[in-house]
Structure formats: structure tokens, C-alpha cells
Design a protein around this motif. Structure first.
Motif, PDB file in Angstrom:
ATOM      1  N   GLN A 130       6.568   5.946   7.609  1.00 54.50           N
ATOM      2  CA  GLN A 130       6.356   6.537   6.300  1.00 54.50           C
ATOM      3  C   GLN A 130       5.729   7.923   6.457  1.00 54.50           C
ATOM      4  OE1 GLN A 130       5.009   3.646   7.383  1.00 54.50           O
ATOM      5  NE2 GLN A 130       5.196   2.045   5.850  1.00 54.50           N
ATOM      6  N   HIS A 131       5.854   8.733   5.418  1.00 56.09           N
ATOM      7  CA  HIS A 131       5.398  10.114   5.522  1.00 56.09           C
ATOM      8  C   HIS A 131       4.317  10.434   4.515  1.00 56.09           C
ATOM      9  CE1 HIS A 131       8.103  11.651   8.590  1.00 56.09           C
ATOM     10  NE2 HIS A 131       8.872  10.669   8.181  1.00 56.09           N
ATOM     11  N   GLN A 132       3.312  11.153   4.998  1.00 52.16           N
ATOM     12  CA  GLN A 132       2.180  11.566   4.201  1.00 52.16           C
ATOM     13  C   GLN A 132       2.529  12.816   3.411  1.00 52.16           C
ATOM     14  OE1 GLN A 132      -1.203  10.434   3.955  1.00 52.16           O
ATOM     15  NE2 GLN A 132      -0.958  11.871   2.295  1.00 52.16           N
ATOM     16  N   ALA A 133       2.362  12.769   2.129  1.00 53.49           N
ATOM     17  CA  ALA A 133       2.636  13.950   1.312  1.00 53.49           C
ATOM     18  C   ALA A 133       1.567  15.008   1.566  1.00 53.49           C
ATOM     19  CB  ALA A 133       2.667  13.572  -0.167  1.00 53.49           C
ATOM     20  N   THR A 134       1.930  16.268   1.329  1.00 50.03           N
ATOM     21  CA  THR A 134       0.981  17.362   1.497  1.00 50.03           C
ATOM     22  C   THR A 134      -0.222  17.140   0.606  1.00 50.03           C
ATOM     23  OG1 THR A 134       2.791  18.877   2.002  1.00 50.03           O
ATOM     24  CG2 THR A 134       0.711  19.863   1.322  1.00 50.03           C
ATOM     25  N   PRO A 135      -1.431  17.394   1.114  1.00 54.80           N
ATOM     26  CA  PRO A 135      -2.629  17.128   0.314  1.00 54.80           C
ATOM     27  C   PRO A 135      -2.595  17.785  -1.045  1.00 54.80           C
ATOM     28  CG  PRO A 135      -3.228  17.623   2.559  1.00 54.80           C
ATOM     29  CD  PRO A 135      -1.746  17.858   2.452  1.00 54.80           C
ATOM     30  N   VAL A 136      -3.027  17.046  -2.054  1.00 60.96           N
ATOM     31  CA  VAL A 136      -3.141  17.568  -3.412  1.00 60.96           C
ATOM     32  C   VAL A 136      -4.518  18.198  -3.512  1.00 60.96           C
ATOM     33  CG1 VAL A 136      -3.117  16.978  -5.842  1.00 60.96           C
ATOM     34  CG2 VAL A 136      -1.687  15.722  -4.231  1.00 60.96           C
ATOM     35  N   GLY A 137      -4.554  19.509  -3.604  1.00 57.22           N
ATOM     36  CA  GLY A 137      -5.819  20.185  -3.472  1.00 57.22           C
ATOM     37  C   GLY A 137      -6.161  20.188  -2.001  1.00 57.22           C
ATOM     38  N   LEU A 138      -7.000  19.275  -1.590  1.00 62.12           N
ATOM     39  CA  LEU A 138      -7.206  19.037  -0.169  1.00 62.12           C
ATOM     40  C   LEU A 138      -7.205  17.565   0.142  1.00 62.12           C
ATOM     41  CD1 LEU A 138      -9.888  21.589   0.944  1.00 62.12           C
ATOM     42  CD2 LEU A 138      -7.483  21.535   1.487  1.00 62.12           C
ATOM     43  N   ALA A 139      -7.204  16.757  -0.881  1.00 58.90           N
ATOM     44  CA  ALA A 139      -7.257  15.317  -0.637  1.00 58.90           C
ATOM     45  C   ALA A 139      -5.853  14.761  -0.506  1.00 58.90           C
ATOM     46  CB  ALA A 139      -7.974  14.620  -1.772  1.00 58.90           C
ATOM     47  N   CYS A 140      -5.738  13.653   0.145  1.00 60.80           N
ATOM     48  CA  CYS A 140      -4.463  12.976   0.246  1.00 60.80           C
ATOM     49  C   CYS A 140      -4.728  11.503   0.445  1.00 60.80           C
ATOM     50  CB  CYS A 140      -3.624  13.543   1.382  1.00 60.80           C
ATOM     51  SG  CYS A 140      -4.300  13.205   2.997  1.00 60.80           S
ATOM     52  N   ARG A 193       0.820  -1.205   0.000  1.00 59.17           N
ATOM     53  CA  ARG A 193       0.000   0.000   0.000  1.00 59.17           C
ATOM     54  C   ARG A 193       0.860   1.263   0.000  1.00 59.17           C
ATOM     55  NH1 ARG A 193      -3.680  -1.332   3.674  1.00 59.17           N
ATOM     56  NH2 ARG A 193      -5.017  -2.149   2.033  1.00 59.17           N
ATOM     57  N   GLY A 194       1.939   1.281   0.770  1.00 57.21           N
ATOM     58  CA  GLY A 194       2.784   2.459   0.781  1.00 57.21           C
ATOM     59  C   GLY A 194       3.342   2.781  -0.595  1.00 57.21           C
ATOM     60  N   LYS A 195       3.813   1.762  -1.320  1.00 61.79           N
ATOM     61  CA  LYS A 195       4.359   1.981  -2.653  1.00 61.79           C
ATOM     62  C   LYS A 195       3.281   2.432  -3.626  1.00 61.79           C
ATOM     63  CE  LYS A 195       6.762  -0.435  -6.410  1.00 61.79           C
ATOM     64  NZ  LYS A 195       7.360  -1.720  -6.839  1.00 61.79           N
ATOM     65  N   VAL A 196       2.109   1.786  -3.568  1.00 64.38           N
ATOM     66  CA  VAL A 196       1.014   2.120  -4.475  1.00 64.38           C
ATOM     67  C   VAL A 196       0.583   3.568  -4.301  1.00 64.38           C
ATOM     68  CG1 VAL A 196      -1.445   1.694  -4.932  1.00 64.38           C
ATOM     69  CG2 VAL A 196       0.150  -0.220  -4.769  1.00 64.38           C
ATOM     70  N   LEU A 197       0.392   3.981  -3.051  1.00 69.70           N
ATOM     71  CA  LEU A 197      -0.047   5.346  -2.790  1.00 69.70           C
ATOM     72  C   LEU A 197       1.073   6.356  -3.027  1.00 69.70           C
ATOM     73  CD1 LEU A 197      -2.250   4.701   0.356  1.00 69.70           C
ATOM     74  CD2 LEU A 197      -2.976   5.061  -1.999  1.00 69.70           C
ATOM     75  N   GLY A 198       2.315   5.931  -2.852  1.00 70.42           N
ATOM     76  CA  GLY A 198       3.434   6.811  -3.168  1.00 70.42           C
ATOM     77  C   GLY A 198       3.476   7.144  -4.649  1.00 70.42           C
ATOM     78  N   ILE A 199       3.291   6.125  -5.504  1.00 75.61           N
ATOM     79  CA  ILE A 199       3.259   6.360  -6.948  1.00 75.61           C
ATOM     80  C   ILE A 199       2.064   7.237  -7.315  1.00 75.61           C
ATOM     81  CG2 ILE A 199       3.053   5.254  -9.208  1.00 75.61           C
ATOM     82  CD1 ILE A 199       4.467   2.821  -8.016  1.00 75.61           C
ATOM     83  N   TYR A 200       0.947   7.018  -6.627  1.00 73.57           N
ATOM     84  CA  TYR A 200      -0.245   7.841  -6.869  1.00 73.57           C
ATOM     85  C   TYR A 200       0.051   9.313  -6.604  1.00 73.57           C
ATOM     86  CZ  TYR A 200      -4.473  10.261  -5.361  1.00 73.57           C
ATOM     87  OH  TYR A 200      -5.452  11.199  -5.167  1.00 73.57           O
ATOM     88  N   GLU A 231       5.025   6.539   1.530  1.00 73.33           N
ATOM     89  CA  GLU A 231       6.454   6.384   1.600  1.00 73.33           C
ATOM     90  C   GLU A 231       7.096   7.393   0.671  1.00 73.33           C
ATOM     91  OE1 GLU A 231       7.319   2.454   0.484  1.00 73.33           O
ATOM     92  OE2 GLU A 231       6.765   1.560   2.397  1.00 73.33           O
ATOM     93  N   PRO A 232       8.254   7.922   1.003  1.00 73.94           N
ATOM     94  CA  PRO A 232       8.945   8.797   0.064  1.00 73.94           C
ATOM     95  C   PRO A 232       9.193   8.058  -1.248  1.00 73.94           C
ATOM     96  CG  PRO A 232       9.976   8.873   2.233  1.00 73.94           C
ATOM     97  CD  PRO A 232       8.976   7.763   2.265  1.00 73.94           C
ATOM     98  N   PRO A 233       8.872   8.692  -2.397  1.00 68.52           N
ATOM     99  CA  PRO A 233       9.057   8.023  -3.676  1.00 68.52           C
ATOM    100  C   PRO A 233      10.503   7.583  -3.872  1.00 68.52           C
ATOM    101  CG  PRO A 233       7.814  10.060  -3.920  1.00 68.52           C
ATOM    102  CD  PRO A 233       8.334  10.028  -2.526  1.00 68.52           C
ATOM    103  N   ALA A 234      10.657   6.387  -4.393  1.00 69.78           N
ATOM    104  CA  ALA A 234      11.999   5.868  -4.619  1.00 69.78           C
ATOM    105  C   ALA A 234      12.607   6.473  -5.872  1.00 69.78           C
ATOM    106  CB  ALA A 234      11.943   4.362  -4.752  1.00 69.78           C
ATOM    107  N   SER A 283      -1.590   3.456   5.279  1.00 68.14           N
ATOM    108  CA  SER A 283      -2.177   4.362   4.310  1.00 68.14           C
ATOM    109  C   SER A 283      -1.338   5.620   4.117  1.00 68.14           C
ATOM    110  CB  SER A 283      -3.580   4.769   4.748  1.00 68.14           C
ATOM    111  OG  SER A 283      -4.423   3.656   4.787  1.00 68.14           O
ATOM    112  N   VAL A 284      -0.255   5.760   4.867  1.00 67.16           N
ATOM    113  CA  VAL A 284       0.575   6.928   4.678  1.00 67.16           C
ATOM    114  C   VAL A 284       1.570   6.693   3.569  1.00 67.16           C
ATOM    115  CG1 VAL A 284       0.335   7.730   7.040  1.00 67.16           C
ATOM    116  CG2 VAL A 284       2.161   6.158   6.481  1.00 67.16           C
TER     117      VAL A 284
END
Length: 424
Positions: A385-395, A125-132, A421-424, A418-419
Motif C-alpha cells: 500500500q502507498h502512503q499519501a503525501t502528508p496533509v500539511g505535515l501530518a499523514c 486499517r488501510g481502508k479507514v486511513l485511505g478514506i481519511y 491504500e489507493p482510494p477505491a 498504517s500506510v
């Protein structure tokens, strides 16, 4: 499963391309029309308010008609709202349209992010959401650069926004992936979170104020400095690219240094980066790009650090509710910040935007301190893992906050995954 991810990544990229192109286009149209900066901030605040409200609307829509129908319907609403801008320049109408677009786009983001959360296995999940998040940030950068399509700010830019949102429907509508399950959100205990993570909430609120003002007003500042439409797009795109790049060293540093010390350090550096643009007018394009990158690099670090600090002090069973509260707090900041900054710019000049950024950062330096961290609620299993700043308001934690991937204790245990990961 890989095909489902690819479809959702493409949809997200196109959505963010259209959204950021529209946001900057409208700000520049206001500037070209001689409209006060306050209205630029008001448009961003209306968009942010729409996205906050959209969190509830999306939950209802997805529950009643499902993910694909919700996504396609909201895309149609956005396309209609965007084209309506061409019929009238009445500011009250534009405020209403920004609210509608923000609300509908939040529903779309909820569809995409809940789908990704459901499709991804716990170990990926971390990798999937990181790529997202990378796809989303790339879309935002392309949206800024797409201003070069119509440097005269004519109808072509609006048509580009509509094309992007229309095309974003295609991968979602044609996917064969199984729809994610629809589950209810957990209640939020506001008093508990205020007691446990006040410094995190302050950090997230101020991050929302800064980022909301950035998206709504930085393009107006750049235009006031004499940059062309194409150069404004480059000015904005570089800040976003720097913000994405910042997530790499941020994750490494945050695992090794106290979160509060990092928040104060980043805020102090942000003050130093903002003051030259506040004091000195008429800088060259190269100098503006340099400071834009520095400011973007720093401002996009505040939200991830605030989220990490909050998760450090919250049990796994409460982190889903925490994610929803942090998003709401960010949204409130994104509503307030552009209004305050826009009013300052109107009365004291465009450079006041960076005085505002510096003042917000100074408030963080004063409000956040390692001395106030007692360690009483520190959790040994806090996610790294770290949550990226919301895109718009969603994250990427929005889907977990609204639709946990699994029910009961299982979903609560997996919430930290669900948080980002820094993109590799």
C-alpha cells in the motif's frame, strides 16, 4: 465504530478546509500589500516548523489530558491566533501566529490519526486511513474554493477559517467512541536509516521542499499572473485534486516497476511540466489550470514513492521509527523549500518558483538511481500500500510513529498496515 470514523472524517475535513483557506488568504494578502515573496515563503516555513515542534508537544499534551481535551484546547488556540491576524499586519507577529497555528494543528492531527489507528481493526486499517486522506484532501480543495466567499480578502475569510475550526470541535467533543490508548514512541536510529535508505530520505526531503513551496507560494505566483482571488483558489484546488487522483495509478505502477526508476521518471516529467510556466509569462487561465493539474499530479507522487522505497528495505520492527523519521525529514524540507523559493521569487520574479521546482526535480534525477539499490536489505514482506503525501505535515503514519496501536511485537508487526491504500 462507524460513527466514530464519520466524526473524525468530518473533523479532518473541516480542519483542512480552515487551514488551506488561511494559508492561501495570507499569501494573497501579502501579495496585495506589495510585500516581497520571501515573506510568503517565511510564513509557510514558520507553519512547517510549528508542525514539526507540534509532534512533540502533542505527545505530551495527549499523555497528560487525553485526546478530546487536547483537540478542543488546540482548536481554541487556533481560533484565537487566526483572529489575531485582523488586529495587526506586522510580519513578525504573523510569523509567530503561523508557528502557533502549525503547532496546534499538528496536535489536532495527532489526535485524529492516533484515534483512527486505534479504532480500526488490522484488516480494515488501510481502508479507514485511505478514506481519511480523501476527506483531508477534499477539505483542502474546499478551502481553496472558499476564497470565493470574500474575493476582496477582507475579514470574512478569517471568520470562515475560525468557523471551520470551531465546527471541527463538535464531532470530536460529542463522540462516544472509546479513547485510544496512549503509548510511547520508539527511538529513532538516524545512522541506521542513513545507511539503509539514503535515496528515500533524499526523495522525501525534496518532496517536502516542493510541497512546502507549493502551499506557501503557488498562490502568489498565480496572483502575479493576473488571476483573481477566485481563480487563484481554482488554480490551487485543481492541483490538489490532481494529486489525489494520482494515487490511483501510482499504486498500480509502483507494484510493477522499480521504485527508484519511478522516482526518476516522475521527477523528469515534473521538470518538463514546470519549465513552460517558468519560461512563458502571461499564459491564459485555461493553460495555467492545465499545467497546475499536471504539476500537482506529479509532485504528490514523490513522497509515496520515497516511503515505499524505504519500507522495501526496512524490517517490520523498524518501520514505526522509520515513519517518524520520514515525517521529520519532510518537515525539514517544508521549512527550507519556501525560504529558498521565496528568495528566488523576490529577486528573479514569480516564475522562479517553477525553476525551483525543476531544479529540485533535477537533483532527484541525479541522486536517485536503480544502480545504487543493492538489494542487501530488501524485505519480502514490504507493504504494497502507498502512503499519501502528508496533509500539511501530518499523514496517516504519524499516529503509528507517535502512538502505536498496540505495544510490543504486535504493534511492530502491524506497522505496515498504517500506510494508505489507493482510494477505491
Amino acid at each position: 465504530m462507524t460513527q466514530a470514523f464519520a466524526a473524525l472524517y468530518l473533523a479532518s475535513l473541516l480542519m483542512q478546509l480552515g487551514s488551506t483557506l488561511l494559508m492561501t488568504y495570507l499569501a494573497l494578502r501579502l501579495t496585495a500589500g506589495g510585500v516581497a515573496e520571501f515573506w510568503g515563503g517565511a510564513l509557510m516555513a514558520a507553519n512547517a516548523l510549528g508542525m514539526v515542534v507540534g509532534g512533540k508537544v502533542g505527545q505530551v499534551l495527549i499523555g497528560r489530558v487525553g485526546h478530546i481535551r487536547t483537540y478542543v484546547a488546540c482548536s481554541g488556540i487556533i481560533c484565537a491566533a487566526v483572529l489575531t491576524h485582523a488586529f495587526s499586519e506586522a510580519l513578525p507577529l504573523w510569523l509567530l501566529l503561523r508557528f502557533v497555528v502549525g503547532m496546534a494543528m499538528m496536535c489536532q492531527l495527532m489526535v485524529v490519526e492516533s484515534w483512527l489507528n486505534d479504532c480500526a481493526q488490522s484488516d480494515q486499517r488501510g481502508k479507514v486511513l485511505g478514506i481519511y486522506m480523501v476527506a483531508a484532501y477534499v477539505g483542502m480543495m474546499l478551502g481553496q474554493l472558499a476564497l470565493s466567499i470574500d474575493g476582496n480578502l477582507g475579514l470574512h475569510a478569517l471568520l470562515g477559517v475560525v468557523i471551520a475550526f470551531a465546527l471541527s470541535q463538535v464531532p470530536v467533543a460529542l463522540t462516544r467512541s472509546t479513547h485510544p490508548a496512549i503509548l510511547s514512541a520508539e527511538p529513532v536510529d538516524l545512522r541506521l536509516f542513513l545507511q539503509r535508505v539514503p535515496q528515500s530520505l533524499i526523495t522525501v526531503l525534496i518532496s517536502g521542499m516542493i510541497n512546502g513551496s507549493f502551499y506557501g507560494l503557488s498562490s502568489i505566483y498565480a496572483s502575479r499572473q493576473g488571476l483573481s482571488t477566485v481563480e487563484v483558489g481554482q488554480f490551487m484546488a485543481l492541483a490538489i485534486a490532481a494529486g489525489l487522483l494520482a494515487q490511483l495509478p501510482l499504486g498500480w505502477l509502483s507494484d510493477r516497476l522499480p521504485r527508484t526508476s519511478l522516482i526518476r521518471g516522475v521527477a523528469a516529467l515534473l521538470i518538463l511540466a514546470c519549465l513552460p510556466l517558468a519560461f512563458y509569462q502571461g499564459a491564459s487561465f485555461g493553460v495555467l489550470l492545465l499545467f497546475s493539474a499536471c504539476i500537482g499530479f506529479l509532485q504528490f507522487c514523490l513522497y509515496p514513492l520515497g516511503v515505499a522505497l524505504a519500507n522495501d528495505n526496512m524490517e517490520p520492527r523498524l518501520r514505526v521509527s522509520l515513519a517518524g523519521l520520514l515525517l521529520a525529514t519532510f518537515g525539514v524540507g517544508a521549512c527550507i523549500g519556501p525560504l529558498l523559493a521565496g528568495a528566488l521569487m523576490e529577486h528573479f520574479g514569480s516564475a522562479s518558483l517553477y525553476y525551483f521546482f525543476a531544479a529540485c526535480s533535477g537533483l532527484l534525477v541525479l541522486a536517485v538511481s536503480q544502480k545504487r539499490v543493492t538489494g542487501e536489505f530488501l524485505q519480502a514482506d514490504a507493504p504494497l500500500q502507498h502512503q499519501a503525501t502528508p496533509v500539511g505535515l501530518a499523514c496517516a503514519t504519524l499516529a503509528a510513529a507517535v502512538e502505536p496501536a498496540q505495544s510490543g511485537e504486535a504493534s511492530q508487526a502491524e506497522a505496515p498496515l498504517s500506510v494508505i491504500e489507493p482510494p477505491a
